[in-house]
Design an enzyme around this catalytic site. Sequence first.
Site, PDB file in Angstrom:
ATOM      1  N   GLY A 183       0.831  -1.207   0.000  1.00 43.60           N
ATOM      2  CA  GLY A 183       0.000   0.000   0.000  1.00 43.60           C
ATOM      3  C   GLY A 183       0.857   1.245   0.000  1.00 43.60           C
ATOM      4  O   GLY A 183       1.798   1.391  -0.774  1.00 43.60           O
ATOM      5  N   GLY A 184       0.531   2.172   0.916  1.00 48.48           N
ATOM      6  CA  GLY A 184       1.217   3.463   0.971  1.00 48.48           C
ATOM      7  C   GLY A 184       2.706   3.343   1.190  1.00 48.48           C
ATOM      8  O   GLY A 184       3.465   4.251   0.839  1.00 48.48           O
TER       9      GLY A 184
ATOM     10  N   GLY B  21      23.680   4.950 -33.588  1.00 48.17           N
ATOM     11  CA  GLY B  21      23.214   5.905 -32.581  1.00 48.17           C
ATOM     12  C   GLY B  21      23.780   5.588 -31.213  1.00 48.17           C
ATOM     13  O   GLY B  21      23.989   6.487 -30.389  1.00 48.17           O
ATOM     14  N   ALA B  22      24.044   4.308 -30.967  1.00 52.93           N
ATOM     15  CA  ALA B  22      24.564   3.919 -29.656  1.00 52.93           C
ATOM     16  C   ALA B  22      25.955   4.523 -29.420  1.00 52.93           C
ATOM     17  O   ALA B  22      26.338   4.778 -28.281  1.00 52.93           O
ATOM     18  CB  ALA B  22      24.601   2.401 -29.538  1.00 52.93           C
TER      19      ALA B  22
HETATM   20  C1  HXC Z   1      -3.352  -1.790  11.175  1.00 53.50           C
HETATM   21  C2  HXC Z   1      -2.194  -3.735  10.786  1.00 53.50           C
HETATM   22  C3  HXC Z   1      -2.014  -3.392   9.439  1.00 53.50           C
HETATM   23  C4  HXC Z   1      -2.553  -2.158   8.994  1.00 53.50           C
HETATM   24  C5  HXC Z   1      -1.067  -5.285   9.770  1.00 53.50           C
HETATM   25  N1  HXC Z   1      -1.595  -4.913  10.939  1.00 53.50           N
HETATM   26  N2  HXC Z   1      -1.317  -4.356   8.830  1.00 53.50           N
HETATM   27  N3  HXC Z   1      -2.857  -2.935  11.646  1.00 53.50           N
HETATM   28  N4  HXC Z   1      -3.205  -1.388   9.898  1.00 53.50           N
HETATM   29  N5  HXC Z   1      -2.394  -1.736   7.750  1.00 53.50           N
HETATM   30  C6  HXC Z   1      -1.568  -5.660  12.191  1.00 53.50           C
HETATM   31  C7  HXC Z   1      -2.415  -6.893  12.138  1.00 53.50           C
HETATM   32  O1  HXC Z   1      -3.757  -6.569  12.465  1.00 53.50           O
HETATM   33  C8  HXC Z   1      -1.755  -7.764  13.184  1.00 53.50           C
HETATM   34  O2  HXC Z   1      -2.188  -7.344  14.446  1.00 53.50           O
HETATM   35  C9  HXC Z   1      -0.305  -7.396  13.069  1.00 53.50           C
HETATM   36  O3  HXC Z   1      -0.257  -6.135  12.395  1.00 53.50           O
HETATM   37  C10 HXC Z   1       0.486  -8.402  12.243  1.00 53.50           C
HETATM   38  O4  HXC Z   1      -0.208  -8.617  11.027  1.00 53.50           O
HETATM   39  P1  HXC Z   1      -0.528 -10.069  10.460  1.00 53.50           P
HETATM   40  O5  HXC Z   1      -1.579  -9.890   9.428  1.00 53.50           O
HETATM   41  O6  HXC Z   1      -0.810 -11.002  11.590  1.00 53.50           O
HETATM   42  O7  HXC Z   1       0.864 -10.472   9.822  1.00 53.50           O
HETATM   43  P2  HXC Z   1       1.126 -11.274   8.488  1.00 53.50           P
HETATM   44  O8  HXC Z   1       0.283 -12.490   8.435  1.00 53.50           O
HETATM   45  O9  HXC Z   1       2.596 -11.428   8.420  1.00 53.50           O
HETATM   46  O10 HXC Z   1       0.673 -10.332   7.307  1.00 53.50           O
HETATM   47  C11 HXC Z   1       1.318  -9.113   7.106  1.00 53.50           C
HETATM   48  C12 HXC Z   1       0.543  -8.292   6.041  1.00 53.50           C
HETATM   49  C13 HXC Z   1      -0.949  -8.193   6.478  1.00 53.50           C
HETATM   50  C14 HXC Z   1       0.634  -8.985   4.693  1.00 53.50           C
HETATM   51  C15 HXC Z   1       1.206  -6.938   5.951  1.00 53.50           C
HETATM   52  O11 HXC Z   1      -0.980  -7.757   7.840  1.00 53.50           O
HETATM   53  C16 HXC Z   1      -1.730  -7.280   5.625  1.00 53.50           C
HETATM   54  O12 HXC Z   1      -2.170  -7.622   4.536  1.00 53.50           O
HETATM   55  N6  HXC Z   1      -1.984  -6.051   6.168  1.00 53.50           N
HETATM   56  C17 HXC Z   1      -2.804  -5.104   5.491  1.00 53.50           C
HETATM   57  C18 HXC Z   1      -2.137  -4.551   4.287  1.00 53.50           C
HETATM   58  C19 HXC Z   1      -2.934  -3.454   3.703  1.00 53.50           C
HETATM   59  O13 HXC Z   1      -3.883  -3.675   2.956  1.00 53.50           O
HETATM   60  N7  HXC Z   1      -2.632  -2.203   4.150  1.00 53.50           N
HETATM   61  C20 HXC Z   1      -3.380  -1.030   3.831  1.00 53.50           C
HETATM   62  C21 HXC Z   1      -2.977  -0.642   2.432  1.00 53.50           C
HETATM   63  S1  HXC Z   1      -3.804   0.741   1.903  1.00 53.50           S
HETATM   64  P3  HXC Z   1      -2.563  -8.413  15.590  1.00 53.50           P
HETATM   65  O14 HXC Z   1      -2.843  -7.575  16.788  1.00 53.50           O
HETATM   66  O15 HXC Z   1      -3.741  -9.173  15.094  1.00 53.50           O
HETATM   67  O16 HXC Z   1      -1.340  -9.286  15.713  1.00 53.50           O
HETATM   68  C22 HXC Z   1      -2.698   1.937   2.025  1.00 53.50           C
HETATM   69  C23 HXC Z   1      -3.194   3.171   1.412  1.00 53.50           C
HETATM   70  C24 HXC Z   1      -2.183   4.268   1.484  1.00 53.50           C
HETATM   71  O17 HXC Z   1      -1.646   1.776   2.518  1.00 53.50           O
HETATM   72  C25 HXC Z   1      -2.064   4.922   0.161  1.00 53.50           C
HETATM   73  C26 HXC Z   1      -1.231   6.161   0.243  1.00 53.50           C
HETATM   74  C27 HXC Z   1      -0.829   6.572  -1.146  1.00 53.50           C
END
Ligand code: HXC
Length: 510
Positions: A169-170, A404-405
């Site tokens: 994501g971001g 050209g290169a």
């Molecule tokens: C809040 C988050 C989080 C997030 C992970 N966690 N990502 N909390 N916001 N974005 C938390 C989980 O809830 C979890 O908490 C802990 O971190 C570990 O994550 P897991 O999922 O257990 O780990 P893993 O299985 O290794 O997976 C990692 C991961 C997955 C692939 C990164 O967590 C994931 O897909 N996260 C979301 C990714 C995402 O979509 N992000 C937002 C993108 S949008 P607990 O307490 O349960 O252990 C974005 C827009 C910005 O970023 C654009 C700006 C231009």
Amino acid sequence: MKDILEKLEQRRGEARLGGGQTRINAQHGRGKLTARERIELLMDKGSFEEFDMFVEHRSIDFGMEKTKIPGDGVVTGWGTVNGRTVFVFAKDFTVFGGSLSDTHAQKIVKIQDMALKARAPIIGLFDAGGARIQEGVAALGGYGEVFRRNVLASGVIPQISVIMGPCAGGDVYSPAMTDFIFMVKDTSYMFVTGPDVVKTVTNEVVTAEELGGASVHATKSSICDGAFDNDVETLLQMRRLIDFLPSSCGVGVPEWPSFDDIGRDDMSLDTLIPDNPNKPYDIKELVLKTMDEGDFFEISETFARNIVTGFGRIGGRTIGVVANQPMVLAGVLDSDASRKAARFVRFCDAFDIPIVTFVDVPGFLPGTAQEQGGLIKHGAKLLFAYSQATVPLVTVITRKAFGGAYDVMASKHIGADLNYAWPTAQIAVMGAKGAVEIIFRADIGDAAKIAARTKEYEDRFLSPFVAAERGYIDDVIMPHATRRRIARALAMLRGKKVELPARKHDNLPV
Ligand code: HXC
């Protein structure tokens, strides 16, 4: 008083634990180090000074007010690498998955502003799940603040991103605007949207590694400039890279002691070029034999391998090297090679790193795939980058410099300062076969005549002397003297100053 001191130590101890021992164990179980362990390896021992370790998020949605962890998922501060100041932020995956909240972003922004003010490099270590979902637009705003500062700092201080876990994501766009991205093999991946979203939107089933692992970004997408086996190796390589880089623009390259004589001849180079002009040889042999102590930090080694880019030193001072690689696609320039080299040349020029170009190029790659893929525009990027460069440019043509290169690869005509050729150089519009088939089309079918015409063309054009007679080549040099001649050229060019016309900014063919 003693109580107060103890309380401070206790709070520090809690903060250092991040998301707690269980999550630290899980991090280790995945073969990854924690944010603080990574910083310890990156920085000189004991030099890291941490800021904002007590910062907590201010979110009150979704019960977040009950889960506050000091540091809020990112460790920030500064330290030294071999004595030189470097700023760092490291995402702490053990805290909310390293996700970015408003306060987490403010910590990074503070470090970015300090690095820019102090004119010192900044390194970001990424291991995070993107925007803190519970914070909504506050997190998006935080990203925007970070992105803007990446752009403000571009070309002023070196910015390096190291991907050491998820980067989604971001989190991907800040690295994308820095100078270099490195990844750890197997444990890191980078994508805008992950496999689940891909499946929902396109119905495509793909693994995280296939979508954005180091194997993809270091070889296919060109997003990643190098991939290393594990956290430790990656961080040690970052220390090596920092040693090559200036702290900022305008201060010149770092100078390290060298025990390699700049007058060293290498007789083995006299036999590097094979007798058969179509036989490949490894240009990296020339690169390594020219650099101090054979030390060369290659950038984008596994992408567009038909061109080699990287940093070395001559006389203890950093230079950027661009070299066609005859071992891959005969060293031809295609879209990928042009893009790769253009970006490297622009980095070197922004940071006053002299560029040495080794040329053995049969031309641009023909074909519909290349033309439809924008070869003209991508080739123009390299042409533009060299033409715009004001750093010392030294070029050595070892064998082919066709079409050209020839112009593009740091020729005299686009601004190179010293252009040398080996006696084996062939500088012409094209190779003998193609040339004879065009200009003596009437003779095709008469083998004897074609052979005679080919010989005539080879004798006249396939040498360095036509270009040397015109002054396009400053000297034809012995291969064994290449290091010495380049060293002398760079010494002579130390004070080079070129002013470009005033403008708001140029319009690079992006
Ligand atoms: C809040 C988050 C989080 C997030 C992970 N966690 N990502 N909390 N916001 N974005 C938390 C989980 O809830 C979890 O908490 C802990 O971190 C570990 O994550 P897991 O999922 O257990 O780990 P893993 O299985 O290794 O997976 C990692 C991961 C997955 C692939 C990164 O967590 C994931 O897909 N996260 C979301 C990714 C995402 O979509 N992000 C937002 C993108 S949008 P607990 O307490 O349960 O252990 C974005 C827009 C910005 O970023 C654009 C700006 C231009």
